[in-house]
Design a protein around this motif. Structure first.
Motif, PDB file in Angstrom:
ATOM      1  N   ILE A  32      -6.443   4.288  19.387  1.00 28.18           N
ATOM      2  CA  ILE A  32      -6.900   2.943  19.715  1.00 28.18           C
ATOM      3  C   ILE A  32      -7.731   2.359  18.572  1.00 28.18           C
ATOM      4  CG2 ILE A  32      -8.389   1.640  21.286  1.00 28.18           C
ATOM      5  CD1 ILE A  32      -7.509   3.576  23.501  1.00 28.18           C
ATOM      6  N   ALA A  33      -8.579   3.222  17.947  1.00 34.17           N
ATOM      7  CA  ALA A  33      -9.453   2.744  16.868  1.00 34.17           C
ATOM      8  C   ALA A  33      -8.665   2.262  15.659  1.00 34.17           C
ATOM      9  CB  ALA A  33     -10.410   3.859  16.469  1.00 34.17           C
ATOM     10  N   TYR A  34      -7.483   2.819  15.428  1.00 26.79           N
ATOM     11  CA  TYR A  34      -6.724   2.454  14.231  1.00 26.79           C
ATOM     12  C   TYR A  34      -5.441   1.669  14.531  1.00 26.79           C
ATOM     13  CZ  TYR A  34      -9.910   5.299  11.512  1.00 26.79           C
ATOM     14  OH  TYR A  34     -11.040   5.795  10.908  1.00 26.79           O
ATOM     15  N   PHE A  35      -4.803   1.917  15.672  1.00 29.04           N
ATOM     16  CA  PHE A  35      -3.533   1.253  15.957  1.00 29.04           C
ATOM     17  C   PHE A  35      -3.570   0.385  17.208  1.00 29.04           C
ATOM     18  CE2 PHE A  35      -2.189   4.715  13.186  1.00 29.04           C
ATOM     19  CZ  PHE A  35      -1.330   4.060  12.319  1.00 29.04           C
ATOM     20  N   GLY A  36      -4.722   0.257  17.844  1.00 34.42           N
ATOM     21  CA  GLY A  36      -4.843  -0.645  18.973  1.00 34.42           C
ATOM     22  C   GLY A  36      -4.754  -2.096  18.531  1.00 34.42           C
ATOM     23  N   LYS A  37      -4.843  -3.021  19.515  1.00 36.09           N
ATOM     24  CA  LYS A  37      -4.735  -4.440  19.186  1.00 36.09           C
ATOM     25  C   LYS A  37      -5.793  -4.890  18.187  1.00 36.09           C
ATOM     26  CE  LYS A  37      -2.483  -5.953  23.442  1.00 36.09           C
ATOM     27  NZ  LYS A  37      -2.558  -6.839  24.626  1.00 36.09           N
ATOM     28  N   LYS A  38      -6.976  -4.271  18.283  1.00 36.10           N
ATOM     29  CA  LYS A  38      -8.055  -4.614  17.358  1.00 36.10           C
ATOM     30  C   LYS A  38      -8.354  -3.460  16.412  1.00 36.10           C
ATOM     31  CE  LYS A  38     -10.227  -7.801  20.646  1.00 36.10           C
ATOM     32  NZ  LYS A  38     -11.481  -8.144  21.374  1.00 36.10           N
ATOM     33  N   GLY A  39      -7.397  -2.552  16.241  1.00 36.22           N
ATOM     34  CA  GLY A  39      -7.583  -1.387  15.387  1.00 36.22           C
ATOM     35  C   GLY A  39      -7.631  -1.753  13.909  1.00 36.22           C
ATOM     36  N   ALA A  40      -8.180  -0.822  13.114  1.00 37.13           N
ATOM     37  CA  ALA A  40      -8.389  -1.082  11.692  1.00 37.13           C
ATOM     38  C   ALA A  40      -7.075  -1.301  10.956  1.00 37.13           C
ATOM     39  CB  ALA A  40      -9.154   0.098  11.084  1.00 37.13           C
ATOM     40  N   VAL A  41      -6.053  -0.490  11.231  1.00 38.83           N
ATOM     41  CA  VAL A  41      -4.767  -0.658  10.559  1.00 38.83           C
ATOM     42  C   VAL A  41      -4.104  -1.961  10.993  1.00 38.83           C
ATOM     43  CG1 VAL A  41      -2.466   0.321  10.234  1.00 38.83           C
ATOM     44  CG2 VAL A  41      -4.470   1.822  10.295  1.00 38.83           C
ATOM     45  N   THR A  42      -4.195  -2.273  12.268  1.00 36.82           N
ATOM     46  CA  THR A  42      -3.613  -3.520  12.769  1.00 36.82           C
ATOM     47  C   THR A  42      -4.243  -4.723  12.098  1.00 36.82           C
ATOM     48  OG1 THR A  42      -3.258  -2.442  14.905  1.00 36.82           O
ATOM     49  CG2 THR A  42      -3.116  -4.835  14.873  1.00 36.82           C
ATOM     50  N   GLN A  43      -5.571  -4.716  11.958  1.00 37.26           N
ATOM     51  CA  GLN A  43      -6.255  -5.836  11.319  1.00 37.26           C
ATOM     52  C   GLN A  43      -5.917  -5.924   9.838  1.00 37.26           C
ATOM     53  OE1 GLN A  43      -7.968  -8.138  13.008  1.00 37.26           O
ATOM     54  NE2 GLN A  43      -7.377  -7.013  14.877  1.00 37.26           N
ATOM     55  N   ALA A  44      -5.751  -4.753   9.200  1.00 36.75           N
ATOM     56  CA  ALA A  44      -5.414  -4.755   7.768  1.00 36.75           C
ATOM     57  C   ALA A  44      -4.043  -5.372   7.534  1.00 36.75           C
ATOM     58  CB  ALA A  44      -5.458  -3.324   7.229  1.00 36.75           C
ATOM     59  N   LEU A  45      -3.090  -5.102   8.434  1.00 37.52           N
ATOM     60  CA  LEU A  45      -1.759  -5.682   8.293  1.00 37.52           C
ATOM     61  C   LEU A  45      -1.788  -7.193   8.536  1.00 37.52           C
ATOM     62  CD1 LEU A  45       0.345  -2.941  10.117  1.00 37.52           C
ATOM     63  CD2 LEU A  45       0.314  -3.419   7.659  1.00 37.52           C
ATOM     64  N   LYS A  46      -2.634  -7.638   9.462  1.00 36.44           N
ATOM     65  CA  LYS A  46      -2.744  -9.066   9.734  1.00 36.44           C
ATOM     66  C   LYS A  46      -3.383  -9.810   8.567  1.00 36.44           C
ATOM     67  CE  LYS A  46      -3.055  -8.803  14.788  1.00 36.44           C
ATOM     68  NZ  LYS A  46      -3.929  -9.047  15.951  1.00 36.44           N
ATOM     69  N   ALA A  47      -4.198  -9.087   7.760  1.00 37.60           N
ATOM     70  CA  ALA A  47      -4.927  -9.742   6.669  1.00 37.60           C
ATOM     71  C   ALA A  47      -4.025 -10.204   5.543  1.00 37.60           C
ATOM     72  CB  ALA A  47      -5.991  -8.787   6.110  1.00 37.60           C
ATOM     73  N   ILE A  48      -2.793  -9.764   5.514  1.00 38.47           N
ATOM     74  CA  ILE A  48      -1.895 -10.128   4.416  1.00 38.47           C
ATOM     75  C   ILE A  48      -1.665 -11.641   4.350  1.00 38.47           C
ATOM     76  CG2 ILE A  48       0.246  -9.895   5.754  1.00 38.47           C
ATOM     77  CD1 ILE A  48       1.509  -8.625   3.256  1.00 38.47           C
ATOM     78  N   GLY A  49      -1.775 -12.292   5.482  1.00 42.76           N
ATOM     79  CA  GLY A  49      -1.560 -13.740   5.497  1.00 42.76           C
ATOM     80  C   GLY A  49      -2.668 -14.522   4.840  1.00 42.76           C
ATOM     81  N   SER A  50      -3.841 -13.930   4.678  1.00 41.10           N
ATOM     82  CA  SER A  50      -4.977 -14.633   4.069  1.00 41.10           C
ATOM     83  C   SER A  50      -5.077 -14.410   2.567  1.00 41.10           C
ATOM     84  CB  SER A  50      -6.272 -14.194   4.755  1.00 41.10           C
ATOM     85  OG  SER A  50      -6.479 -12.800   4.563  1.00 41.10           O
ATOM     86  N   LEU A  51      -4.206 -13.578   2.000  1.00 39.39           N
ATOM     87  CA  LEU A  51      -4.251 -13.273   0.574  1.00 39.39           C
ATOM     88  C   LEU A  51      -3.486 -14.316  -0.236  1.00 39.39           C
ATOM     89  CD1 LEU A  51      -3.594  -9.422   0.683  1.00 39.39           C
ATOM     90  CD2 LEU A  51      -5.785 -10.573   0.397  1.00 39.39           C
ATOM     91  N   PRO A  52      -3.841 -14.425  -1.537  1.00 37.09           N
ATOM     92  CA  PRO A  52      -3.064 -15.305  -2.415  1.00 37.09           C
ATOM     93  C   PRO A  52      -1.617 -14.820  -2.479  1.00 37.09           C
ATOM     94  CG  PRO A  52      -5.145 -14.716  -3.438  1.00 37.09           C
ATOM     95  CD  PRO A  52      -5.008 -13.853  -2.224  1.00 37.09           C
ATOM     96  N   PRO A  53      -0.671 -15.698  -2.669  1.00 37.00           N
ATOM     97  CA  PRO A  53       0.751 -15.313  -2.674  1.00 37.00           C
ATOM     98  C   PRO A  53       1.089 -14.231  -3.682  1.00 37.00           C
ATOM     99  CG  PRO A  53       0.543 -17.682  -2.515  1.00 37.00           C
ATOM    100  CD  PRO A  53      -0.852 -17.168  -2.761  1.00 37.00           C
ATOM    101  N   GLU A  54       0.443 -14.239  -4.878  1.00 29.03           N
ATOM    102  CA  GLU A  54       0.791 -13.246  -5.889  1.00 29.03           C
ATOM    103  C   GLU A  54       0.317 -11.841  -5.530  1.00 29.03           C
ATOM    104  OE1 GLU A  54      -3.061 -15.308  -7.030  1.00 29.03           O
ATOM    105  OE2 GLU A  54      -1.060 -15.895  -6.310  1.00 29.03           O
ATOM    106  N   GLU A  55      -0.678 -11.688  -4.600  1.00 30.47           N
ATOM    107  CA  GLU A  55      -1.194 -10.370  -4.226  1.00 30.47           C
ATOM    108  C   GLU A  55      -0.481  -9.783  -3.002  1.00 30.47           C
ATOM    109  OE1 GLU A  55      -5.372 -10.464  -3.700  1.00 30.47           O
ATOM    110  OE2 GLU A  55      -5.804 -11.367  -5.654  1.00 30.47           O
ATOM    111  N   ARG A  56       0.228 -10.612  -2.300  1.00 23.96           N
ATOM    112  CA  ARG A  56       0.815 -10.170  -1.033  1.00 23.96           C
ATOM    113  C   ARG A  56       1.849  -9.048  -1.175  1.00 23.96           C
ATOM    114  NH1 ARG A  56       1.677 -16.042   1.971  1.00 23.96           N
ATOM    115  NH2 ARG A  56      -0.554 -16.587   2.098  1.00 23.96           N
ATOM    116  N   PRO A  57       2.776  -9.093  -2.151  1.00 23.91           N
ATOM    117  CA  PRO A  57       3.782  -8.013  -2.221  1.00 23.91           C
ATOM    118  C   PRO A  57       3.151  -6.630  -2.406  1.00 23.91           C
ATOM    119  CG  PRO A  57       4.474  -9.891  -3.528  1.00 23.91           C
ATOM    120  CD  PRO A  57       3.061 -10.174  -3.132  1.00 23.91           C
ATOM    121  N   GLU A  58       2.223  -6.510  -3.324  1.00 21.21           N
ATOM    122  CA  GLU A  58       1.612  -5.208  -3.568  1.00 21.21           C
ATOM    123  C   GLU A  58       0.781  -4.759  -2.371  1.00 21.21           C
ATOM    124  OE1 GLU A  58       0.702  -1.725  -5.645  1.00 21.21           O
ATOM    125  OE2 GLU A  58       2.259  -3.254  -5.879  1.00 21.21           O
TER     126      GLU A  58
END
Length: 343
Positions: A32-58
């Motif tokens: 739950i702490a890492y893969f739940g709805k508010k888990g750390a990994v879940t939030q990290a994957l959602k953060a890709i939308g807030s990055l500049p376009p050139e950083e998103r692929p990496e």
């Protein structure tokens, strides 16, 4: 610290915490702490939308690597925890092979079977033998030889299950057994009871079933009178329901007996004062009976000028319902252990 460094730190922290897990509860908390709805990994994957376009692929590539690595580690840890818990459970519940075995729980006789055996025992003391007749019967025995010819209005008393073979049916009462028994024993005197299943095409209610049991009684000999029938039924009622029972006989009609009577007993709940069980009358019906009709005697092989007899019929379920205050006959055949284990 860059976004990629944060992902790497997340992976190391998660793996370190996973190594410390030892129970299913702790493993679920980690998931739950890492893969739940508010888990750390879940939030990290959602953060890709807030990055500049050139950083998103990496960032996307590294975040997926972290996700897949942690999922693989979680699955391996899940198998490890499950095996460890199973080993602990087996050790805690070790079987002592020197202990005696546990005997299987004994079953019980069905309340209908118990009542049938009690009825047979009571009538055996009065000289009656048990005679078993067939369930699938001919119209000839079920109706015609019992003084119920085709189109006789008395046939309306029974809704019959007919088979696809003409003239073959499921018996609607145990009375056909009277003819079989008389033809086997005539001209010798006869005293038998005929227990068995009956089938009627009726609506299933609290008071009626499409399949039920009956016990027919028959006595044939010289000089048998209505007094013999009355004495037999009174003796039965007092042995089955108690020595203080009062019995009365009401005029009735059955095609195969003349005269015919209904046998009533004073209410076992109110003692004849009137209650819900006896519908305020103070009496409970326990059987139908009468002197065997001369035509039926003749069809059975006895000369009605020299022989007479009486017959009676009762329902074991009805008697069990009266004895045990059971209000719904459907309980007998629903196989509900909460009901059956009471007997």
């Amino acid at each position: 610290m860059s976004q990629l460094e944060e992902l790497e730190r997340l992976r190391e922290t998660a793996l370190e915490r996973l190594r410390q897990v030892s129970t299913s509860e702790e493993l679920e908390a980690w998931r739950i702490a890492y893969f739940g709805k508010k888990g750390a990994v879940t939030q990290a994957l959602k953060a890709i939308g807030s990055l500049p376009p050139e950083e998103r692929p990496e960032y996307g590539r590294v975040s997926n690597e972290v996700k897949l690595a942690l999922q693989a580690a979680y699955e391996a840890k899940e198998r490890e925890v499950r095996e460890a818990e199973l080993a602990r459970a087996l050790q805690a519940r070790a079987v002592d092979v020197t202990l005696p075995g546990r005997p299987p729980a004994a079953g019980r006789l069905h309340p209908t079977t118990q009542t049938l055996r009690q009825i047979a025992h009571i009538f055996a003391q009065m000289g009656f033998q048990v005679y078993l007749a067939r369930d699938v019967e001919l119209d000839l025995y079920n109706f015609e030889l019992l003084n119920i010819p085709p189109h006789h209005p008395a046939r309306d008393m029974w809704d019959t299950f007919y088979t696809t073979r003409e003239g073959v049916l499921l018996r609607t009462h145990t009375s056909p057994g009277q003819i079989h028994a008389m033809r086997e024993h005539a001209p010798e005197p006869l005293r038998v009871i005929l227990p068995g299943r009956c089938h009627r095409y009726e609506q299933v209610t609290a008071r009626s079933e499409s399949m039920f049991y009956q016990v027919e009684g028959l006595a044939v000999g010289r000089h048998i009178t209505m007094a013999d029938l009355k004495g037999t039924m009174v003796n039965f009622a007092r042995q089955m329901f108690g020595p203080d029972r009062r019995v009365r006989f009401r005029c009735s009609y059955f095609p195969f007996t003349e005269p015919s009577v209904e046998v009533d007993m004073d209410c076992i709940l109110c003692g004849g004062k009137g209650c819900r069980l006896c519908k305020g009358t103070g009496w409970l019906e326990i059987a139908g009976a009468g002197m065997v009709h001369p035509t039926v005697l003749q069809n059975g092989g006895y000369d009605p000028r020299a022989f007479s007899g009486f017959a009676f019929g009762m329902g074991p379920e009805r008697i069990a319902m009266l004895r045990h205050r059971i209000e719904d006959i459907r309980y007998f055949y629903t196989n509900d252990l909460r009901f059956l284990q009471q007997f």
